[in-house]
Design a protein around this motif. Structure first.
Motif, PDB file in Angstrom:
ATOM      1  N   UNK A 143       0.834  -1.212   0.000  1.00 52.30           N
ATOM      2  CA  UNK A 143       0.000   0.000   0.000  1.00 52.30           C
ATOM      3  C   UNK A 143       0.863   1.254   0.000  1.00 52.30           C
ATOM      4  N   UNK A 144       1.917   1.246   0.820  1.00 54.32           N
ATOM      5  CA  UNK A 144       2.800   2.416   0.904  1.00 54.32           C
ATOM      6  C   UNK A 144       3.667   2.528  -0.349  1.00 54.32           C
ATOM      7  N   UNK A 145       4.246   1.378  -0.777  1.00 54.95           N
ATOM      8  CA  UNK A 145       5.049   1.341  -1.998  1.00 54.95           C
ATOM      9  C   UNK A 145       6.425   1.959  -1.841  1.00 54.95           C
ATOM     10  N   UNK A 146       7.156   1.995  -2.940  1.00 53.73           N
ATOM     11  CA  UNK A 146       8.489   2.598  -2.941  1.00 53.73           C
ATOM     12  C   UNK A 146       9.476   1.860  -2.056  1.00 53.73           C
ATOM     13  N   UNK A 147      10.443   2.615  -1.523  1.00 51.92           N
ATOM     14  CA  UNK A 147      11.444   2.012  -0.638  1.00 51.92           C
ATOM     15  C   UNK A 147      10.821   1.457   0.628  1.00 51.92           C
ATOM     16  N   UNK A 148       9.676   2.032   1.019  1.00 53.68           N
ATOM     17  CA  UNK A 148       9.007   1.563   2.234  1.00 53.68           C
ATOM     18  C   UNK A 148       8.530   0.125   2.079  1.00 53.68           C
ATOM     19  N   UNK A 149       8.185  -0.280   0.857  1.00 54.10           N
ATOM     20  CA  UNK A 149       7.751  -1.665   0.651  1.00 54.10           C
ATOM     21  C   UNK A 149       8.875  -2.632   0.994  1.00 54.10           C
ATOM     22  N   UNK A 150      10.055  -2.348   0.499  1.00 52.44           N
ATOM     23  CA  UNK A 150      11.197  -3.206   0.798  1.00 52.44           C
ATOM     24  C   UNK A 150      11.477  -3.223   2.303  1.00 52.44           C
ATOM     25  N   UNK A 151      11.403  -2.051   2.936  1.00 50.70           N
ATOM     26  CA  UNK A 151      11.675  -1.958   4.367  1.00 50.70           C
ATOM     27  C   UNK A 151      10.652  -2.745   5.186  1.00 50.70           C
ATOM     28  N   UNK A 152       9.371  -2.592   4.856  1.00 50.11           N
ATOM     29  CA  UNK A 152       8.326  -3.274   5.622  1.00 50.11           C
ATOM     30  C   UNK A 152       8.349  -4.779   5.378  1.00 50.11           C
ATOM     31  N   UNK A 153       8.686  -5.200   4.168  1.00 54.28           N
ATOM     32  CA  UNK A 153       8.798  -6.634   3.911  1.00 54.28           C
ATOM     33  C   UNK A 153       9.991  -7.217   4.671  1.00 54.28           C
ATOM     34  N   UNK A 154      11.058  -6.436   4.767  1.00 54.30           N
ATOM     35  CA  UNK A 154      12.213  -6.889   5.556  1.00 54.30           C
ATOM     36  C   UNK A 154      11.833  -7.021   7.026  1.00 54.30           C
ATOM     37  N   UNK A 155      11.092  -6.040   7.540  1.00 55.58           N
ATOM     38  CA  UNK A 155      10.636  -6.095   8.929  1.00 55.58           C
ATOM     39  C   UNK A 155       9.747  -7.314   9.147  1.00 55.58           C
TER      40      UNK A 155
END
Length: 375
Positions: A143-155
């Motif tokens: 939903x957020x997308x961008x670099x945040x997607x990678x960060x949240x998936x890592x979390x």
């Protein structure tokens, strides 16, 4: 020892497509960000597969409701795989929603299926909130997308690891330590062996289909190199160590749960990643066998086997508490050859990778003359 059923093997077939998709994603994005995204996708797909394998350790795949569950999970896994190429773009929402449905839905089903077995009910009750939370993180990332997607998936992946490592603690319910898990270690070992075979089979399928598009002497020579590398990786894992490892885990007693958690959940995906990277290198080699190796091509061709051997070295060290020197030495040499391989012909790098993998396999064969030993 409980044997892997045909239903479980049928479920595994979907992941041939999955590993192909991951290899092609890596080829299409041959940079560090592409590698990191491929790792994230592999980790999430692996969580779907490995927790299903744990589930069938306690549920009976020969029963109709469990078969229906596995068929539903097959469909979900197929959708996940289809969404991989655009998981960080247009298909991300499909990937996240299917991931959430599979992870949460499987756990809810298991809670229904294990009624009357208090220790299993307790375990699934504690995993459910963790799976729901990590699934929401995956969805939020899209939903957020961008670099945040990678960060949240890592979390999300880190939270999964923390949950599994700590026994999925839930306020008011406590935790479910691995020492209490009633695990059929031999069955889980068989399941992971099947996935390694799937990944190796995908590698051979990709190289074979690429060869069929243009068959000549140069391509045939490149194919032989790729095939030799795949055989060597198979030999390292299966020749003697796979059955010996299954016995070690099956006979671990109270340590079976914790040993299985480390060996299967954490270390096997490293080996699978190595096979996928190697497959990407093999496909690039067959596309342009006479071309000079780029940095990405050298990393694929030499780094893939290095990653596999590093994962296998850790796997053997955990099970036998010994230092697998041949594999560690090969990893160091392969990584040292990467900067040298850049600019050389791709076949030269492939020769080096195949030669080192075959050497390790030969050394292991010699050390396994006595079936009772494992070093």
């Amino acid at each position: 020892m409980e044997q892997t059923t045909s239903m479980e093997l049928f479920f595994d077939l979907v992941f041939i497509f999955t590993t192909t998709q991951l290899a092609h994603y890596l080829i299409a994005h041959p940079d560090w960000r592409g590698a990191a995204r491929t790792a994230l996708l592999l980790a999430l797909v692996w969580l779907v597969w490995i927790y299903t394998a744990w589930g069938t350790n306690w549920l009976r795949p020969d029963q109709a409701p469990v078969r229906a569950l596995l068929i539903a999970l097959m469909l979900g896994s197929l959708l996940l795989s289809a969404a991989i190429p655009e998981a960080f773009a247009g298909s991300g929402l499909v990937f996240a929603l299917v991931y959430m449905t599979v992870q949460v839905g499987r756990t809810v089903f298991a809670l229904w299926a294990v009624q009357g077995q208090p220790w299993l009910v307790d375990g699934f009750q504690k995993t459910l909130p963790w799976f729901a939370a990590t699934s929401l993180l995956v969805l939020l990332g899209v939903v957020v997308g961008g670099n945040a997607q990678e960060a949240l998936w890592t979390v999300a992946i880190v939270v999964e690891v923390i949950g599994l490592s700590t026994g999925f603690p839930v306020p008011g319910l406590g935790r479910s330590p691995a020492e209490r898990w009633m695990v059929e270690g031999g069955h889980l070992a068989e399941r992971c062996q099947a996935f390694i075979l799937i990944a190796l089979g995908e590698s051979i399928l990709v190289t074979g289909s690429t060869l069929a598009q243009h068959l000549d002497l140069t391509m045939s020579g490149a194919f032989v190199l790729a095939f030799a590398g795949s055989v060597a990786l198979w030999w390292v894992y299966f020749a003697r160590s796979a059955p010996a490892a299954a016995k070690v885990i099956a006979d671990a007693g109270e340590r079976t749960g914790s040993l299985g958690r480390l060996a299967f959940n954490y270390l096997h995906p490293v080996m699978v990643a190595g096979i996928i990277v190697t497959s990407a290198g093999d496909e690039q080699l067959l596309r342009q066998p006479g071309a000079r190796a780029t940095t990405a091509a050298a990393l694929f061709t030499l780094g893939g086997p290095a990653l596999f051997l590093a994962g296998h070295a850790a796997y053997k060290a955990v099970l036998w508490r010994t230092l697998p020197t041949s594999r560690i030495t090969a990893v160091v040499i392969l990584l040292a050859l990467v900067p040298i391989g850049v600019g050389l012909r791709a076949t030269v790098a492939a020769c080096a990778a195949a030669a080192l993998a075959v050497t390790v396999a030969v050394i292991l064969t010699d050390r396994f003359r006595s079936p009772a030993t494992e070093r």
